[in-house]
Design an enzyme around this catalytic site. Structure first.
Site, PDB file in Angstrom:
ATOM      1  N   CYS A   1     -38.115  32.797   8.704  1.00  0.00           N
ATOM      2  CA  CYS A   1     -37.192  32.330   9.747  1.00  0.00           C
ATOM      3  C   CYS A   1     -37.927  31.803  10.984  1.00  0.00           C
ATOM      4  CB  CYS A   1     -36.216  33.437  10.133  1.00  0.00           C
ATOM      5  SG  CYS A   1     -35.150  33.895   8.756  1.00  0.00           S
TER       6      CYS A   1
ATOM      7  N   HIS B   1     -33.264  31.893  17.096  1.00  0.00           N
ATOM      8  CA  HIS B   1     -32.972  31.987  15.665  1.00  0.00           C
ATOM      9  C   HIS B   1     -31.599  32.659  15.495  1.00  0.00           C
ATOM     10  CE1 HIS B   1     -33.254  32.479  11.472  1.00  0.00           C
ATOM     11  NE2 HIS B   1     -33.311  33.796  11.527  1.00  0.00           N
TER      12      HIS B   1
ATOM     13  N   ASN C   1     -27.131  32.392   8.743  1.00  0.00           N
ATOM     14  CA  ASN C   1     -28.574  32.312   8.939  1.00  0.00           C
ATOM     15  C   ASN C   1     -29.138  31.293   7.947  1.00  0.00           C
ATOM     16  OD1 ASN C   1     -31.331  32.713   9.055  1.00  0.00           O
ATOM     17  ND2 ASN C   1     -31.230  34.950   8.961  1.00  0.00           N
TER      18      ASN C   1
HETATM   19  N1  COA Z   1     -19.326  44.297   4.218  1.00  0.00           N
HETATM   20  C1  COA Z   1     -18.873  45.542   4.447  1.00  0.00           C
HETATM   21  N2  COA Z   1     -19.704  46.573   4.625  1.00  0.00           N
HETATM   22  C2  COA Z   1     -21.025  46.350   4.589  1.00  0.00           C
HETATM   23  C3  COA Z   1     -21.548  45.065   4.362  1.00  0.00           C
HETATM   24  C4  COA Z   1     -20.634  44.014   4.165  1.00  0.00           C
HETATM   25  N3  COA Z   1     -21.036  42.747   3.944  1.00  0.00           N
HETATM   26  N4  COA Z   1     -22.891  45.146   4.380  1.00  0.00           N
HETATM   27  C5  COA Z   1     -23.197  46.424   4.606  1.00  0.00           C
HETATM   28  N5  COA Z   1     -22.075  47.150   4.720  1.00  0.00           N
HETATM   29  C6  COA Z   1     -21.940  48.578   4.982  1.00  0.00           C
HETATM   30  C7  COA Z   1     -23.133  49.370   4.545  1.00  0.00           C
HETATM   31  O1  COA Z   1     -23.073  49.667   3.173  1.00  0.00           O
HETATM   32  C8  COA Z   1     -23.054  50.571   5.410  1.00  0.00           C
HETATM   33  O2  COA Z   1     -22.125  51.466   4.841  1.00  0.00           O
HETATM   34  P1  COA Z   1     -22.447  53.060   4.815  1.00  0.00           P
HETATM   35  O3  COA Z   1     -22.534  53.429   6.277  1.00  0.00           O
HETATM   36  O4  COA Z   1     -21.274  53.603   4.121  1.00  0.00           O
HETATM   37  O5  COA Z   1     -23.734  53.189   4.094  1.00  0.00           O
HETATM   38  C9  COA Z   1     -22.437  50.063   6.697  1.00  0.00           C
HETATM   39  O6  COA Z   1     -21.832  48.807   6.378  1.00  0.00           O
HETATM   40  C10 COA Z   1     -23.431  49.857   7.802  1.00  0.00           C
HETATM   41  O7  COA Z   1     -24.523  49.117   7.281  1.00  0.00           O
HETATM   42  P2  COA Z   1     -25.760  48.808   8.147  1.00  0.00           P
HETATM   43  O8  COA Z   1     -26.803  48.142   7.306  1.00  0.00           O
HETATM   44  O9  COA Z   1     -26.130  49.990   8.954  1.00  0.00           O
HETATM   45  O10 COA Z   1     -25.103  47.718   9.122  1.00  0.00           O
HETATM   46  P3  COA Z   1     -25.760  47.085  10.379  1.00  0.00           P
HETATM   47  O11 COA Z   1     -24.912  47.334  11.532  1.00  0.00           O
HETATM   48  O12 COA Z   1     -27.222  47.389  10.481  1.00  0.00           O
HETATM   49  O13 COA Z   1     -25.641  45.535  10.025  1.00  0.00           O
HETATM   50  C11 COA Z   1     -26.962  43.684   9.238  1.00  0.00           C
HETATM   51  C12 COA Z   1     -26.291  45.013   8.887  1.00  0.00           C
HETATM   52  C13 COA Z   1     -27.681  43.153   8.008  1.00  0.00           C
HETATM   53  C14 COA Z   1     -25.894  42.705   9.692  1.00  0.00           C
HETATM   54  C15 COA Z   1     -27.956  43.911  10.379  1.00  0.00           C
HETATM   55  O14 COA Z   1     -28.758  45.013  10.073  1.00  0.00           O
HETATM   56  C16 COA Z   1     -28.838  42.743  10.658  1.00  0.00           C
HETATM   57  O15 COA Z   1     -28.400  41.731  11.180  1.00  0.00           O
HETATM   58  N6  COA Z   1     -30.145  42.888  10.397  1.00  0.00           N
HETATM   59  C17 COA Z   1     -31.155  41.945  10.816  1.00  0.00           C
HETATM   60  C18 COA Z   1     -31.145  40.655  10.092  1.00  0.00           C
HETATM   61  C19 COA Z   1     -32.251  39.832  10.702  1.00  0.00           C
HETATM   62  O16 COA Z   1     -32.472  39.809  11.885  1.00  0.00           O
HETATM   63  N7  COA Z   1     -33.002  39.143   9.943  1.00  0.00           N
HETATM   64  C20 COA Z   1     -34.084  38.448  10.613  1.00  0.00           C
HETATM   65  C21 COA Z   1     -34.790  37.584   9.860  1.00  0.00           C
HETATM   66  S1  COA Z   1     -33.867  36.603   8.789  1.00  0.00           S
END
Ligand code: COA
Length: 328
Positions: A113, A254, A284
């Site tokens: 990215c 980004h 993204n």
């Molecule tokens: N729909 C519904 N629920 C979802 C889901 C979706 N698409 N994806 C994950 N969940 C659930 C998980 O299973 C988890 O459930 P649980 O608590 O029962 O285990 C819950 O939602 C929370 O998941 P979590 O991973 O803690 O969510 P989060 O708040 O961290 O958000 C991302 C997830 C991926 C959006 C976030 O972590 C993120 O943006 N990460 C960084 C990405 C990034 O910056 N990349 C950079 C380079 S590309």
């Protein structure tokens, strides 16, 4: 000699995959995706015969047309991508062939990215050295090709697209790419990767069964690192160049998660009106996100001579960085 951007263009596939479409195939909801990421929809390049090079070539053709130059005028093509058409030859060579830029040399840059910022800085060095006059820098991704559409934690996040810029020598030292701070930390490599298909895990039935040919991410870990690194590098660029929030016309971050973008803007003391945001429409698009933002601001006539832009990114590797650009 400073490198200035003399033309910009973007290509987004027409096909839209919105959150409600994803609700039909996954245990997810529009509400979860919007509130956790800021994404409403993303573009998907559906044609199986078309890949990243197709979108990058469309961008290159638009840039040539707008600038009124021919493909033979191009000295160098750099394509930043983590979803190349194939491992080799490079996507940049495929673009060179497609647009017939027969006087250019061409290479891909793998910075995930942050690929576009790495490539922009690399391209600017060739201009600064005085050895190259016209460098095409393009970020392009067909992320849908490396997504597991049964994994709700990753496939809702990414989309396809491409965009790029033409770099040329500027008339004076005050405009163009004025500063860059680029970083890597390979210790983050396991948190975001596509392990299959390379020389470590060459494709076999087993690697496919284990889904190693798909992007894999520990979203929580990446989020924690991204939110700190992007804000830190943005503030570092401001401090190094004596820029206060009021001096900055646009922050171009980004687009991985709206919450990360917001946190970066807050640390810089910048209002959200001055932040380029398109994650809601495209998700993204990895190396394409920042040039898509630049091309949109340019299309809207928002970039004026003297506009101060701060570009910041974070991605797999880990890779991250910031660039300070003054629009020519
Ligand atoms: N729909 C519904 N629920 C979802 C889901 C979706 N698409 N994806 C994950 N969940 C659930 C998980 O299973 C988890 O459930 P649980 O608590 O029962 O285990 C819950 O939602 C929370 O998941 P979590 O991973 O803690 O969510 P989060 O708040 O961290 O958000 C991302 C997830 C991926 C959006 C976030 O972590 C993120 O943006 N990460 C960084 C990405 C990034 O910056 N990349 C950079 C380079 S590309």
């Amino acid at each position: 000699m400073k490198a200035v951007i003399t033309s910009t263009a973007k290509y987004l596939p027409e096909n839209i995959l919105n959150n409600h479409d994803l609700e039909k195939i996954l245990d997810t909801s529009d509400e979860w995706i919007r509130t956790r990421t800021g994404i409403r929809e993303r573009r998907i390049l559906k044609d199986p015969e078309k890949a990243t090079s197709y979108m990058c070539s469309e961008v290159a053709r638009k840039i040539l047309e707008q600038r009124g130059i021919s493909a033979e005028d191009i000295d160098l093509i750099i394509v930043a991508t983590m979803s190349p058409d194939m491992l080799f030859p490079s996507t940049a060579c495929l673009v060179q062939r497609d647009i017939q830029a027969m006087n250019a040399w061409a290479f891909d840059l793998s910075g995930a990215c942050s690929g576009f910022l790495y490539a922009l800085n690399a391209g600017a060095q060739f201009i600064a050295a005085g050895t190259h006059k016209k460098v095409l820098v393009i970020g392009g991704e067909k992320m849908s090709a490396v997504m597991d559409y049964t994994d709700r934690s990753t496939c809702v996040l990414f989309g396809d697209g491409a965009a790029g810029v033409l770099l040329e020598p500027g008339a004076d030292e005050n405009h163009g790419l004025l500063d860059a701070r680029l970083y890597s930390d390979g210790r983050g490599c396991d948190n975001l990767s596509m392990p299959g298909g390379g020389s470590l895990h060459p494709t076999t039935h087993e690697t496919v069964d284990r889904k190693l040919h798909y992007l894999q991410q520990d979203g929580k870990q990446v989020f924690k690192s991204a939110v700190v690194a992007m804000a830190d590098v943005a503030v570092e660029i401001m401090n190094r160049n004596n820029l206060a929030a009021k001096d900055i016309d646009f922050l171009i971050p980004h687009q991985a998660n709206h919450r990360i973008i917001q946190a970066t803007a807050e640390r810089m003391g910048i209002d959200l009106e001055k932040v380029a945001i398109n994650i809601d429409r495209y998700g993204n698009t990895s190396a394409a996100t920042i040039p898509i933002c630049i091309a949109e601001l340019d299309e809207q006539g928002k970039l004026q001579t003297g506009s101060n832009l701060i570009l910041v990114s974070f991605g797999a590797g880990y890779t991250w960085g910031g660039i300070y650009l003054n629009w020519q």
